[in-house]
Design an enzyme around this catalytic site. Structure first.
Site, PDB file in Angstrom:
ATOM      1  N   ASP A  52     -25.749 -86.797  23.041  1.00 12.11           N
ATOM      2  CA  ASP A  52     -26.412 -87.882  23.757  1.00 12.11           C
ATOM      3  C   ASP A  52     -26.165 -89.242  23.120  1.00 12.11           C
ATOM      4  O   ASP A  52     -26.019 -90.248  23.813  1.00 12.11           O
ATOM      5  CB  ASP A  52     -27.917 -87.616  23.833  1.00 12.11           C
ATOM      6  CG  ASP A  52     -28.262 -86.547  24.874  1.00 12.11           C
ATOM      7  OD1 ASP A  52     -27.366 -86.153  25.642  1.00 12.11           O
ATOM      8  OD2 ASP A  52     -29.426 -86.108  24.905  1.00 12.11           O
ATOM      9  N   GLY A  53     -26.114 -89.291  21.785  1.00  8.83           N
ATOM     10  CA  GLY A  53     -25.856 -90.556  21.103  1.00  8.83           C
ATOM     11  C   GLY A  53     -24.489 -91.113  21.456  1.00  8.83           C
ATOM     12  O   GLY A  53     -24.327 -92.307  21.706  1.00  8.83           O
ATOM     13  N   ASN A 124     -31.372 -96.107  27.920  1.00 12.15           N
ATOM     14  CA  ASN A 124     -32.503 -95.362  27.364  1.00 12.15           C
ATOM     15  C   ASN A 124     -33.761 -96.221  27.255  1.00 12.15           C
ATOM     16  O   ASN A 124     -34.754 -95.953  27.908  1.00 12.15           O
ATOM     17  CB  ASN A 124     -32.151 -94.807  25.985  1.00 12.15           C
ATOM     18  CG  ASN A 124     -32.033 -93.297  25.974  1.00 12.15           C
ATOM     19  OD1 ASN A 124     -31.794 -92.682  27.001  1.00 12.15           O
ATOM     20  ND2 ASN A 124     -32.190 -92.703  24.805  1.00 12.15           N
ATOM     21  N   ASP A 153     -47.264-102.683  15.831  1.00 11.91           N
ATOM     22  CA  ASP A 153     -45.907-102.593  15.295  1.00 11.91           C
ATOM     23  C   ASP A 153     -44.839-102.951  16.320  1.00 11.91           C
ATOM     24  O   ASP A 153     -43.728-103.321  15.951  1.00 11.91           O
ATOM     25  CB  ASP A 153     -45.646-101.179  14.772  1.00 11.91           C
ATOM     26  CG  ASP A 153     -46.359-100.913  13.452  1.00 11.91           C
ATOM     27  OD1 ASP A 153     -46.912-101.861  12.867  1.00 11.91           O
ATOM     28  OD2 ASP A 153     -46.365 -99.743  13.001  1.00 11.91           O
ATOM     29  N   THR A 164     -37.651 -89.450  27.557  1.00  5.06           N
ATOM     30  CA  THR A 164     -37.652 -88.245  26.728  1.00  5.06           C
ATOM     31  C   THR A 164     -37.242 -88.536  25.290  1.00  5.06           C
ATOM     32  O   THR A 164     -37.191 -87.621  24.467  1.00  5.06           O
ATOM     33  CB  THR A 164     -36.686 -87.197  27.306  1.00  5.06           C
ATOM     34  OG1 THR A 164     -35.363 -87.741  27.323  1.00  5.06           O
ATOM     35  CG2 THR A 164     -37.090 -86.789  28.713  1.00  5.06           C
ATOM     36  N   ALA A 165     -36.945 -89.793  24.969  1.00  9.36           N
ATOM     37  CA  ALA A 165     -36.440 -90.141  23.644  1.00  9.36           C
ATOM     38  C   ALA A 165     -37.553 -90.759  22.782  1.00  9.36           C
ATOM     39  O   ALA A 165     -38.588 -90.146  22.560  1.00  9.36           O
ATOM     40  CB  ALA A 165     -35.243 -91.073  23.793  1.00  9.36           C
ATOM     41  N   TYR A 166     -37.330 -91.971  22.287  1.00  8.86           N
ATOM     42  CA  TYR A 166     -38.306 -92.666  21.431  1.00  8.86           C
ATOM     43  C   TYR A 166     -39.674 -92.700  22.108  1.00  8.86           C
ATOM     44  O   TYR A 166     -40.717 -92.466  21.489  1.00  8.86           O
ATOM     45  CB  TYR A 166     -37.785 -94.079  21.188  1.00  8.86           C
ATOM     46  CG  TYR A 166     -38.429 -94.851  20.062  1.00  8.86           C
ATOM     47  CD1 TYR A 166     -39.421 -94.300  19.259  1.00  8.86           C
ATOM     48  CD2 TYR A 166     -38.024 -96.161  19.801  1.00  8.86           C
ATOM     49  CE1 TYR A 166     -39.993 -95.031  18.224  1.00  8.86           C
ATOM     50  CE2 TYR A 166     -38.585 -96.904  18.774  1.00  8.86           C
ATOM     51  CZ  TYR A 166     -39.579 -96.335  18.000  1.00  8.86           C
ATOM     52  OH  TYR A 166     -40.142 -97.070  16.990  1.00  8.86           O
ATOM     53  N   SER A 169     -41.721 -89.570  21.695  1.00  8.18           N
ATOM     54  CA  SER A 169     -42.175 -89.331  20.325  1.00  8.18           C
ATOM     55  C   SER A 169     -43.496 -90.025  20.023  1.00  8.18           C
ATOM     56  O   SER A 169     -44.184 -89.676  19.060  1.00  8.18           O
ATOM     57  CB  SER A 169     -41.109 -89.786  19.319  1.00  8.18           C
ATOM     58  OG  SER A 169     -41.022 -91.205  19.264  1.00  8.18           O
ATOM     59  N   ALA A 188     -48.442 -98.273  17.455  1.00  5.88           N
ATOM     60  CA  ALA A 188     -49.537 -98.565  16.513  1.00  5.88           C
ATOM     61  C   ALA A 188     -50.297 -99.836  16.881  1.00  5.88           C
ATOM     62  O   ALA A 188     -50.353-100.796  16.113  1.00  5.88           O
ATOM     63  CB  ALA A 188     -48.986 -98.666  15.087  1.00  5.88           C
TER      64      ALA A 188
END
Length: 267
Positions: A52-53, A124, A153, A164-166, A169, A188
């Protein structure tokens, strides 16, 4: 695969073990009347090898081409959300393309404009994060409405495939790429009597515009992440995000839907 789509450009990082595997793939492509080109501008199929990268980098480095198809090939055994094929499955790739076992799907893209000057596309996500050991303050506008003042942050603005990425998470939602939209998630956030945010991810229609005004309080050099690249841009004051008119057209196997891939990757 259409007879008009015969020019292949391979995007990959030079590694000996990978080059050996690619040599046989190149020969197989030639044997089946495909042409391998050295310049991506001459290609009508761009093939990213590596996961993917590599797929994200291939799309960025070739300029989010609207007149070609992108194909993802995995090198390792991990599941990939952009990669339908594995590098060792040569016969499957050729047979799928020759026998119309593939379909074209379209992935939404977002455009990010910084200080009303430079615009970058993202497949993305775009993220705005503090580079200092202190929180960043951002006034968030939806269209012309001041929605909230964020302190924390940073913020992540994700496409449906980027959900589905960052974004995932930090407990953002996974979004179907057939929905023309984008998602905003907090990193945050600080909530008190002075600063108050929604405290959860929210999804905007593709008809909306997101406008972020970065408070100039010493945190004037945030990191702007565009997919898997980071940009350090001086004196960032305004960031505007819109759903792009561009889409990335990719090849997928008919029996391998987006939700098949999500299940295989996470469940």
């Amino acid at each position: 695969m259409s007879d008009q789509r015969r020019n292949l450009f391979f995007y990959y990082h030079q590694k000996q073990e990978l080059s050996d595997k690619l040599d046989s793939l190149f020969q197989l492509a030639r044997d089946n009347d495909f042409h391998i080109v050295e310049d991506s501008k001459e290609a009508n199929i761009i093939i990213a090898v590596g996961g993917d990268g590599a797929f994200l980098q291939a799309v960025r480095k070739t300029g989010f081409r609207q007149d070609c198809l992108y194909v993802g090939i995995r090198v390792e055994n991990e599941a990939g959300l952009y990669c339908d094929f594995h590098i060792d499955d040569h016969d499957e790739m050729i047979e799928a393309m020759k026998n119309s076992e593939v379909e074209v799907r379209k992935f939404p893209v977002i455009d990010t404009t910084i200080n009303n000057e430079s615009t970058f596309s993202c497949l993305n996500e775009c993220s705005v994060r503090s580079t200092l050991i202190k929180s960043i303050v951002i006034d968030v506008y939806i269209d012309e409405l001041h929605f909230e003042t964020f302190r924390g942050d940073g913020l992540i603005i994700a496409t449906p495939t980027g959900s589905t990425a960052y974004n995932k998470s930090i407990n953002g939602s996974v979004v179907d790429p057939k929905l023309p939209c984008f998602q905003i998630s907090e990193l945050a956030s600080l909530n008190n009597n002075r600063y108050r945010t929604l405290g959860s991810s929210f999804i905007l229609s593709g008809e909306r515009s997101l406008h972020l005004k970065v408070r100039q309080d010493g945190n004037d050099y945030p990191i702007i992440g565009m997919d898997n690249e980071a940009f350090s841009i001086r004196n960032i004051q305004d960031v505007t995000v819109n759903l792009s008119e561009k889409v990335i057209k990719t090849v997928k196997l008919k029996n391998n839907t987006y939700w098949d891939r999500v299940k295989r990757t996470f469940l």
